[in-house]
Design a protein around this motif. Structure first.
Motif, PDB file in Angstrom:
ATOM      1  N   TYR A 294      37.484  27.483   9.011  1.00 14.39           N
ATOM      2  CA  TYR A 294      38.429  27.257  10.115  1.00 14.39           C
ATOM      3  C   TYR A 294      38.678  25.760  10.303  1.00 14.39           C
ATOM      4  O   TYR A 294      39.822  25.317  10.497  1.00 14.39           O
ATOM      5  N   ILE A 295      37.591  24.963  10.205  1.00 20.49           N
ATOM      6  CA  ILE A 295      37.736  23.500  10.349  1.00 20.49           C
ATOM      7  C   ILE A 295      38.552  22.941   9.197  1.00 20.49           C
ATOM      8  O   ILE A 295      39.449  22.105   9.394  1.00 20.49           O
ATOM      9  N   MET A 296      38.258  23.419   7.960  1.00 21.04           N
ATOM     10  CA  MET A 296      38.981  22.907   6.785  1.00 21.04           C
ATOM     11  C   MET A 296      40.475  23.173   6.868  1.00 21.04           C
ATOM     12  O   MET A 296      41.296  22.369   6.412  1.00 21.04           O
ATOM     13  N   VAL A 297      40.880  24.297   7.447  1.00 20.48           N
ATOM     14  CA  VAL A 297      42.293  24.684   7.473  1.00 20.48           C
ATOM     15  C   VAL A 297      42.986  24.243   8.758  1.00 20.48           C
ATOM     16  O   VAL A 297      44.108  23.714   8.719  1.00 20.48           O
ATOM     17  N   PHE A 298      42.321  24.403   9.900  1.00 20.81           N
ATOM     18  CA  PHE A 298      43.000  24.187  11.180  1.00 20.81           C
ATOM     19  C   PHE A 298      42.496  22.976  11.972  1.00 20.81           C
ATOM     20  O   PHE A 298      43.153  22.532  12.906  1.00 20.81           O
ATOM     21  N   LYS A 299      41.324  22.437  11.646  1.00 18.37           N
ATOM     22  CA  LYS A 299      40.778  21.275  12.357  1.00 18.37           C
ATOM     23  C   LYS A 299      40.440  20.169  11.360  1.00 18.37           C
ATOM     24  O   LYS A 299      39.319  19.686  11.296  1.00 18.37           O
ATOM     25  N   LYS A 300      41.442  19.746  10.612  1.00 24.66           N
ATOM     26  CA  LYS A 300      41.210  18.766   9.546  1.00 24.66           C
ATOM     27  C   LYS A 300      40.759  17.412  10.085  1.00 24.66           C
ATOM     28  O   LYS A 300      40.113  16.646   9.372  1.00 24.66           O
ATOM     29  N   GLU A 301      41.079  17.127  11.376  1.00 25.44           N
ATOM     30  CA  GLU A 301      40.679  15.842  11.959  1.00 25.44           C
ATOM     31  C   GLU A 301      39.169  15.716  12.101  1.00 25.44           C
ATOM     32  O   GLU A 301      38.634  14.601  12.237  1.00 25.44           O
ATOM     33  N   LEU A 302      38.458  16.847  12.078  1.00 27.50           N
ATOM     34  CA  LEU A 302      37.000  16.804  12.162  1.00 27.50           C
ATOM     35  C   LEU A 302      36.350  16.684  10.794  1.00 27.50           C
ATOM     36  O   LEU A 302      35.151  16.435  10.701  1.00 27.50           O
ATOM     37  N   ASN A 303      37.139  16.894   9.746  1.00 31.67           N
ATOM     38  CA  ASN A 303      36.605  16.907   8.384  1.00 31.67           C
ATOM     39  C   ASN A 303      36.730  15.531   7.743  1.00 31.67           C
ATOM     40  O   ASN A 303      37.359  15.365   6.696  1.00 31.67           O
ATOM     41  N   ASN A 304      36.135  14.482   8.411  1.00 31.31           N
ATOM     42  CA  ASN A 304      36.118  13.133   7.835  1.00 31.31           C
ATOM     43  C   ASN A 304      34.888  12.382   8.329  1.00 31.31           C
ATOM     44  O   ASN A 304      34.260  12.762   9.327  1.00 31.31           O
ATOM     45  N   GLU A 305      34.582  11.262   7.642  1.00 34.97           N
ATOM     46  CA  GLU A 305      33.354  10.516   7.902  1.00 34.97           C
ATOM     47  C   GLU A 305      33.359   9.882   9.289  1.00 34.97           C
ATOM     48  O   GLU A 305      32.343   9.871   9.985  1.00 34.97           O
TER      49      GLU A 305
ATOM     50  N   GLY B 215      34.632  17.938  -1.801  1.00 30.03           N
ATOM     51  CA  GLY B 215      34.183  16.562  -1.559  1.00 30.03           C
ATOM     52  C   GLY B 215      34.194  16.162  -0.099  1.00 30.03           C
ATOM     53  O   GLY B 215      33.809  15.040   0.243  1.00 30.03           O
ATOM     54  N   THR B 216      34.590  17.038   0.781  1.00 31.61           N
ATOM     55  CA  THR B 216      34.729  16.700   2.207  1.00 31.61           C
ATOM     56  C   THR B 216      33.408  16.880   2.932  1.00 31.61           C
ATOM     57  O   THR B 216      32.514  17.600   2.483  1.00 31.61           O
ATOM     58  N   PRO B 217      33.262  16.210   4.093  1.00 26.51           N
ATOM     59  CA  PRO B 217      32.000  16.288   4.847  1.00 26.51           C
ATOM     60  C   PRO B 217      31.599  17.703   5.256  1.00 26.51           C
ATOM     61  O   PRO B 217      30.418  18.022   5.266  1.00 26.51           O
ATOM     62  N   VAL B 218      32.566  18.538   5.599  1.00 24.64           N
ATOM     63  CA  VAL B 218      32.218  19.873   6.072  1.00 24.64           C
ATOM     64  C   VAL B 218      31.565  20.702   4.981  1.00 24.64           C
ATOM     65  O   VAL B 218      30.670  21.510   5.239  1.00 24.64           O
ATOM     66  N   VAL B 219      32.007  20.513   3.705  1.00 22.83           N
ATOM     67  CA  VAL B 219      31.382  21.224   2.590  1.00 22.83           C
ATOM     68  C   VAL B 219      29.994  20.668   2.321  1.00 22.83           C
ATOM     69  O   VAL B 219      29.040  21.420   2.064  1.00 22.83           O
ATOM     70  N   LYS B 220      29.870  19.311   2.414  1.00 21.77           N
ATOM     71  CA  LYS B 220      28.555  18.699   2.224  1.00 21.77           C
ATOM     72  C   LYS B 220      27.582  19.148   3.306  1.00 21.77           C
ATOM     73  O   LYS B 220      26.380  19.286   3.064  1.00 21.77           O
ATOM     74  N   ALA B 221      28.108  19.402   4.512  1.00 23.78           N
ATOM     75  CA  ALA B 221      27.254  19.804   5.636  1.00 23.78           C
ATOM     76  C   ALA B 221      26.587  21.165   5.413  1.00 23.78           C
ATOM     77  O   ALA B 221      25.521  21.435   5.953  1.00 23.78           O
ATOM     78  N   VAL B 222      27.227  22.031   4.625  1.00 25.50           N
ATOM     79  CA  VAL B 222      26.637  23.346   4.345  1.00 25.50           C
ATOM     80  C   VAL B 222      25.975  23.393   2.970  1.00 25.50           C
ATOM     81  O   VAL B 222      25.739  24.471   2.430  1.00 25.50           O
ATOM     82  N   GLY B 223      25.689  22.225   2.413  1.00 22.38           N
ATOM     83  CA  GLY B 223      24.887  22.197   1.184  1.00 22.38           C
ATOM     84  C   GLY B 223      25.649  21.887  -0.068  1.00 22.38           C
ATOM     85  O   GLY B 223      25.073  21.982  -1.148  1.00 22.38           O
TER      86      GLY B 223
ATOM     87  N   GLN C  55      18.427  20.550  18.191  1.00 24.40           N
ATOM     88  CA  GLN C  55      18.285  19.293  18.930  1.00 24.40           C
ATOM     89  C   GLN C  55      18.921  18.129  18.180  1.00 24.40           C
ATOM     90  O   GLN C  55      19.162  17.064  18.754  1.00 24.40           O
ATOM     91  N   LEU C  56      19.192  18.301  16.893  1.00 21.35           N
ATOM     92  CA  LEU C  56      19.763  17.240  16.067  1.00 21.35           C
ATOM     93  C   LEU C  56      21.277  17.185  16.252  1.00 21.35           C
ATOM     94  O   LEU C  56      21.917  18.192  16.592  1.00 21.35           O
ATOM     95  N   PRO C  57      21.872  16.016  16.008  1.00 17.99           N
ATOM     96  CA  PRO C  57      23.345  15.904  16.109  1.00 17.99           C
ATOM     97  C   PRO C  57      23.996  16.690  14.983  1.00 17.99           C
ATOM     98  O   PRO C  57      23.742  16.430  13.810  1.00 17.99           O
ATOM     99  N   ASP C  58      24.777  17.694  15.345  1.00 17.14           N
ATOM    100  CA  ASP C  58      25.354  18.597  14.338  1.00 17.14           C
ATOM    101  C   ASP C  58      26.776  18.921  14.761  1.00 17.14           C
ATOM    102  O   ASP C  58      27.017  19.827  15.552  1.00 17.14           O
ATOM    103  N   LEU C  59      27.714  18.154  14.245  1.00 19.23           N
ATOM    104  CA  LEU C  59      29.119  18.344  14.616  1.00 19.23           C
ATOM    105  C   LEU C  59      29.601  19.744  14.278  1.00 19.23           C
ATOM    106  O   LEU C  59      30.391  20.342  15.011  1.00 19.23           O
TER     107      LEU C  59
END
Length: 764
Positions: A732-743, A517-525, A670-674
């Motif tokens: 890596y983001i899901m486990v070690f960079k959780k601060e990036l995995n939010n709206e 349900g997190t943004p990073v999973v939604k970002a990959v489809g 060219q698009l914003p892609d965190l």
């Protein structure tokens, strides 16, 4: 020395005799020509041949070795010899044979007694070795058959001699021309020659050999025998008629389109023809029969390379044990009539002349000038085919005598009072040469000798499809079966990478499920990433299908299922890229177009379904299957693609999908892609394209079991490129960079991206 026989009325040429309990006769053409003509007068021989002189010494050496061997072959008995020079003349060969068949204990006796009624006098000579030519051997065979004396040929290959009803006492240690003509026909077929010419001598050897060869060639498809040129019997003699004949032959060869010229003739004729070819720069392909294929006379002709290529046939070759040392030392105390005559022509070099550099020891065949002899140079003229056949002939007779006289290493049970017929019946037939009613003499091997006895009548045994002939041609060996074994280091490394890929894929699947349900999973489809992971799991598992012994099942699941699985993987990525494109498209016309395309389930179904439409017919109509490629000493087990068109189509389709993804991803940078989806997809697709672009030429050029290893390697690299570049950074983001995995982190990143471009952004 010359020997006078009152029965024959004149001298017989060069002769050597050594007494013994049992006498073996020999007829050899030490000279090549005789001055026979219509004019009466004393006959004389010319054309002394050093190599043929040495062959007489092979017989003497072999007999001497048997007499001196420990333990004795014939205890308390010795073998003697009676050898004549025939000068290559049929009449002299017959005269020499008649001399051999007389009672030598009665020098003045004649062969046929005045009051002849039933049988000839039993000759002291119990076996005869020779003659050299087929023509001479046939004449000798007819004479010795009168007294049932065993004759063993060492060079005569004419097929006619294999007919036991005609030549009941003839045996030989060389194959008949039946096998040579078959070999020549196979050579013509192997090189795909469409036209050949045959040059034959007018004798039994040339007649039967050329006729049999012509018959074989006539039965072969697309092979034309342009002409057969028969040389006259006296072709090697220097006269005007033969000069005209030679000129006609050279003209005929020059004008013909024959791709190969087969010379089925004797050595002296071949030398004349090749010399003429050199003079005329007649560059052709020549096929040499066994009579001249190893001829030093021909090979030493100046400019022989100008005549073109020569393919030669030889019988089994081997070195006569101890003969080279015998030749070097035979002038130290050894004596026989032939050797004495040789020294009269070529005296030994004195030490003084050698020290002063005056010796001239560059001997050539047919040399008549008197010059000094260096024994070490004489050893260079020893051949390893005819000489070895002579050596075998002596061994055959010795073993036959040992069997007939029932000898062990200490004594013989029987005396030497036996007939030539008894030796023929129970001697050579026991253990070495087996004469059968069919007229065939079989190859055999005994415990007494460690060599293969190459004798005529029987064809070579053909090895099975999964066997090959040993280097010595005496047995068939099993071909080794080759495929990619699991224990090979390269396979172990690939297997470890495959297991690691499977493990990582399963771990990633767990992480994506937990954080679905997190943004990073939604970002990959979203759910598409799980489908993508499933396809990668299938790819990693399929990499194991290329190792081990190929089966129809493993071949079918390999590349076809990989093509389908990887298409599924790329379709998920393509659907994800369309999702990103729709999300950041602000132009109404483009947005509406993108929205129509943004149907993830439809995209995946259509893209994967198209690959299925390629691979299912492939599997049904032309399925990959286990096959084998047969080499000389090995059998390669491998997967046959079934249809290379479907194989190429499958790869091309995946490459096309990868290229589309690469273009979408490259534009999407060219698009914003965190989460750098577009950049990482560009890298993974580029890696896939590079891998398969390099794979195709390597795969095509590679031969051997590692071909399947290359396929497995390409699949692993393709799978790891997506796993490592597209999915691993998200984990890596899901486990070690959780601060990036939010709206909020995503919203802030998008706002800053457009503010830098001077675009006002309203976020919620």
């Amino acid at each position: 020395m010359a020997v006078f026989c009152p029965c024959l009325g004149e001298k017989v040429s060069l002769h050597a005799y050594s007494p013994g309990d049992i006498i073996i006769g020999g007829v050899f053409p030490i000279h090549g020509e005789i001055n026979r003509s219509t004019v009466s007068g004393q006959l004389s021989c010319s054309g002394y041949d050093i190599q043929k002189f040495l062959r007489t010494q092979v017989m003497i050496h072999a007999i001497r070795e048997i007499n001196q061997r420990t333990p004795r072959v014939l205890p308390n008995f010795t073998i003697g010899y009676d050898i004549y020079d025939t000068c290559g003349d049929i009449s002299l060969a017959i005269r020499a044979t008649l001399q051999l068949l007389r009672r030598q204990s009665e020098p003045q006796s004649c062969l046929v007694p005045p009051h002849f009624h039933s049988a000839l006098t039993e000759p002291e000579t119990k076996a005869v070795i020779g003659e050299y030519s087929s023509e001479g051997s046939i004449a000798v065979a007819r004479v010795v058959a009168l007294s049932s004396v065993t004759q063993i040929g060492y060079a005569a290959t004419c097929q006619l001699l294999s007919r036991k009803l005609k030549f009941p006492t003839f045996l030989r240690t060389i194959p008949s021309d039946e096998h040579q003509t078959k070999a020549i026909a196979k050579l013509v077929s192997k090189f795909n020659w469409k036209s050949v010419a045959i040059v034959a001598c007018d004798d039994m050897y040339g007649k039967y050999g050329s006729e049999n060869l012509e018959d074989l060639l006539s039965k072969m498809k697309d092979i034309c025998n342009e002409f057969i040129f028969v040389l006259p019997g006296n072709f090697s003699h220097n006269n005007s008629h033969n000069h005209t004949c030679l000129a006609d032959l050279m003209s005929k060869i020059n004008e013909s389109s024959a791709e190969a010229v087969i010379l089925f003739t004797k050595e002296s004729n071949a030398a004349i023809i090749m010399e003429a070819a050199i003079e005329r720069s007649l560059n052709r392909t020549w096929i040499a029969t066994d009579t001249w294929s190893t001829s030093m006379t021909v090979s030493s002709l100046p400019g022989i390379e100008m005549a073109g290529e020569v393919f030669g046939f030889v019988s089994k070759r081997n070195e006569v044990p101890g003969f080279k040392d015998y030749v070097i030392s035979m002038f130290n105390g050894t004596t026989n009539g032939l050797l004495e005559d040789y020294l009269a022509h070529f005296p030994l070099c004195s030490d003084q002349s050698e020290e002063n550099g005056e010796s001239n020891c560059s001997l050539t065949n047919n040399q008549t000038a008197k010059q000094c002899l260096d024994p070490s140079s004489l050893a260079n003229y020893i051949d390893q085919d005819i000489s070895y056949n002579i050596y075998l002939a002596v061994q055959v007779i010795a073993e036959g005598l040992r069997s007939l006289l029932k000898c062990d290493n200490h004594h013989c049970e029987h005396s030497t009072e036996f007939t030539a017929q008894e030796l023929l019946d129970s001697g050579p037939a026991a253990g070495f040469l087996k004469r059968q009613g069919s007229g065939k003499t079989h190859v055999t091997q005994t415990q007494e000798a460690d060599s293969q006895w190459a004798v005529s009548g029987e064809e070579c045994k053909r090895c099975g499809a999964k066997q090959y002939s040993s280097p010595q041609r005496e047995r068939c060996l099993e071909k080794t079966v080759q495929f990619l074994h699991w224990a090979e280091p390269f396979v172990i490394v690939l297997s470890a990478l495959g297991v690691f890929g499977i493990t990582v894929t399963i771990v990633f699947a767990v992480l994506f499920t937990v954080y679905r349900g997190t943004p990073v999973v939604k970002a990959v489809g979203g759910y598409l990433c799980l489908l993508e992971l499933f396809s990668l799991l299938a790819c990693f598992c399929l990499s194991f299908s290329f190792a081990g012994k190929p089966t129809d099942g493993s071949c079918m699941v390999g590349l076809p299922l990989f093509g389908i699985a990887f298409s599924l993987c790329i379709s998920c990525i393509l659907a994800n890229l369309l999702q990103i494109s729709v999300g950041f498209s602000f132009q109404l016309n483009k947005r509406s177009w993108a929205k129509r395309l943004h149907q993830p389930a439809a995209v995946v179904t259509i893209v994967t379904g198209s690959q299925l439409a390629l691979c299912v017919p492939w599997l049904c109509l032309y399925p990959p299957h286990a096959d084998e490629e047969i080499f000389r000493e090995s059998i390669l087990k491998q997967c046959e693609k079934g249809s290379y068109k479907f194989f190429i189509a499958m790869l091309a389709y995946n490459a096309f999908l990868a290229l589309i993804c690469f273009l979408f991803a490259f534009k999407g940078k060219q698009l914003p892609d965190l989460y750098k989806n577009a950049s990482l997809i560009s890298i993974s697709m580029l890696l896939f394209l590079i891998v398969w672009v390099f794979f195709i030429p390597i795969y095509i050029s590679l031969i051997g079991r590692y071909k399947s290893a290359i396929e497995s390697t390409a699949i692993l690299i393709s799978s790891y490129s997506i796993l490592g570049c597209h999915l691993a950074p998200k984990c890596y983001i899901m486990v070690f960079k959780k601060e990036l995995n939010n709206e909020s982190a995503i919203t802030e990143y998008i706002r800053k991206h457009y503010e830098q471009k001077g675009v006002a952004v309203v976020t919620s």
